[in-house]
Design an enzyme around this catalytic site. Structure first.
Site, mmCIF file in Angstrom:
data_model
loop_
_atom_site.group_PDB
_atom_site.id
_atom_site.type_symbol
_atom_site.label_atom_id
_atom_site.label_comp_id
_atom_site.label_asym_id
_atom_site.label_seq_id
_atom_site.Cartn_x
_atom_site.Cartn_y
_atom_site.Cartn_z
ATOM 1 N N GLN A 1 51.095 34.275 39.470
ATOM 2 C CA GLN A 1 50.097 33.637 40.332
ATOM 3 C C GLN A 1 50.395 33.915 41.808
ATOM 4 O OE1 GLN A 1 47.388 31.960 39.168
ATOM 5 N NE2 GLN A 1 46.673 31.558 41.233
ATOM 6 N N LYS B 1 44.196 28.043 33.164
ATOM 7 C CA LYS B 1 44.437 29.281 32.415
ATOM 8 C C LYS B 1 45.097 28.973 31.091
ATOM 9 C CE LYS B 1 44.665 32.207 36.468
ATOM 10 N NZ LYS B 1 45.460 32.546 37.628
ATOM 11 N N ASP C 1 46.038 41.280 35.310
ATOM 12 C CA ASP C 1 45.360 41.112 36.602
ATOM 13 C C ASP C 1 44.780 42.439 37.098
ATOM 14 O OD1 ASP C 1 45.174 38.557 37.780
ATOM 15 O OD2 ASP C 1 47.305 38.550 38.297
HETATM 16 N N1 GUN Z 1 45.433 33.802 43.000
HETATM 17 C C1 GUN Z 1 44.107 33.683 43.253
HETATM 18 N N2 GUN Z 1 43.401 34.505 42.440
HETATM 19 C C2 GUN Z 1 44.302 35.138 41.663
HETATM 20 C C3 GUN Z 1 44.185 36.114 40.622
HETATM 21 O O1 GUN Z 1 43.096 36.553 40.231
HETATM 22 N N3 GUN Z 1 45.353 36.517 40.063
HETATM 23 C C4 GUN Z 1 46.556 36.050 40.478
HETATM 24 N N4 GUN Z 1 47.637 36.530 39.875
HETATM 25 N N5 GUN Z 1 46.696 35.156 41.424
HETATM 26 C C5 GUN Z 1 45.575 34.711 42.017
#
Ligand code: GUN
Length: 297
Positions: free
Chosen positions: A99, A55, A122
């Protein structure tokens, strides 16, 4: 035997990232603020560390400022909430991503609820979930948004299409169903208690698989010519002893002979998620600063 079109998610994701980068550059050139993304990682989960690194790398490539906060696994809920509050107030931060999964001493929903909805890239905050369901402007979860983009590129209008979403998670299944409904598809949400799942799938022009069960959806569950979007990322033992490989929720080798178009695993939906995250950061920045937001692609 027919052969489905194999959708190149890496290529579409690269197009999305390039479009975001061009918009970010134009924003900067106009003197507008640089979009900023804060990513919060608690603990040492190896898969999460890989995601977070990717990311940050992709954000930097798109000209988005990224702020990484790596907290120890024993971080208290109060300390994490305090960090989120600081990020909510930080004018350089337009998107906040905590996350998941979080360590067990932390109530994940409480943390997600504490993110300011305008910075909720998100799309997990109840405000954005509600806005998506009621048809208002919302930040939308990245993975289903990526699926929708691919579906519209393949099929054009989705109005009147029969769609099935297999899986009802808050992260993928439920928002995917809302997005398809918003496009006037006829939507079924199937799950572990659904009766005659193969029969339900066989009626669908669009099948989105998001259950997390390796190769559960077989070729003879698919309507000939259907669009198959496989969100699953499952690690299974490979033929070579001690090695593993990634497979989706769809039995690809079977499905590719029936479907009209299908996303592979890896290289299908996976790369779309981060691309849509960058798009969401750009959208959040534009909305916060009352700048026009033109969607990518
Ligand atoms: N963990 C796995 N997929 C995601 C996601 O799309 N967003 C977040 N914040 N954590 C994740």
């Amino acid at each position: 035997m027919s052969q489905a079109k194999i959708i190149d998610g890496n290529a579409v994701a690269a197009d999305v990232r390039a479009a975001v980068a061009a918009r970010v550059a134009a924003l900067k050139a106009s003197g507008a603020p640089v979009p900023g993304l804060a990513v919060v990682l608690v603990g040492e989960d190896p898969a999460s560390q890989v995601y977070v690194r990717n990311k940050n790398k992709r954000a930097a490539e798109a000209g988005i400022a990224s702020f990484e906060h790596h907290l120890p696994a024993d971080t208290s809920e109060a300390d994490l909430l305090a960090l989120v509050e600081r990020l909510n107030l930080d004018p350089a931060v337009h998107g906040i991503l905590v996350q998941l999964p979080l360590p067990e001493q932390i109530d994940a929903q409480k943390v997600l609820d504490s993110i300011h909805p305008s910075k909720d890239v998100d799309g997990f905050h109840p405000f954005n979930v509600g806005r998506l369901a009621t048809g208002g402007a919302a930040l939308v979860p990245c993975t289903p948004l990526g699926c929708l983009l691919l579906a519209k590129r393949e099929l054009g209008s989705l109005a009147g299409k029969r769609a099935i979403v297999v899986g009802r998670s808050n992260i993928v299944g439920k928002p995917m169903a809302q997005l398809l409904l918003r496009e006037s598809a006829t939507v079924t949400v199937a799950h572990s208690r659904t009766q005659d799942l193969p029969g339900e799938c066989r009626r669908a022009d669009i099948l989105v698989a998001a259950v997390g069960r390796p190769e559960m959806i077989r070729g003879d569950w698919i309507k000939p010519g259907a669009l198959v979007l496989d969100v699953g990322i499952n690690r299974v033992p490979a033929a070579e002893p001690g090695k593993t490989r990634l497979v989706g929720d769809v039995a690809f080798a079977e499905a590719v002979t029936v479907a009209g178009a299908i996303t592979p695993v890896p290289g299908g939906i996976g790369p779309m998620t981060i691309a849509m995250l960058l798009r969401n950061v750009l959208e959040a920045c534009c909305r916060i600063h009352d700048l026009p937001f033109e969607d990518v692609l």
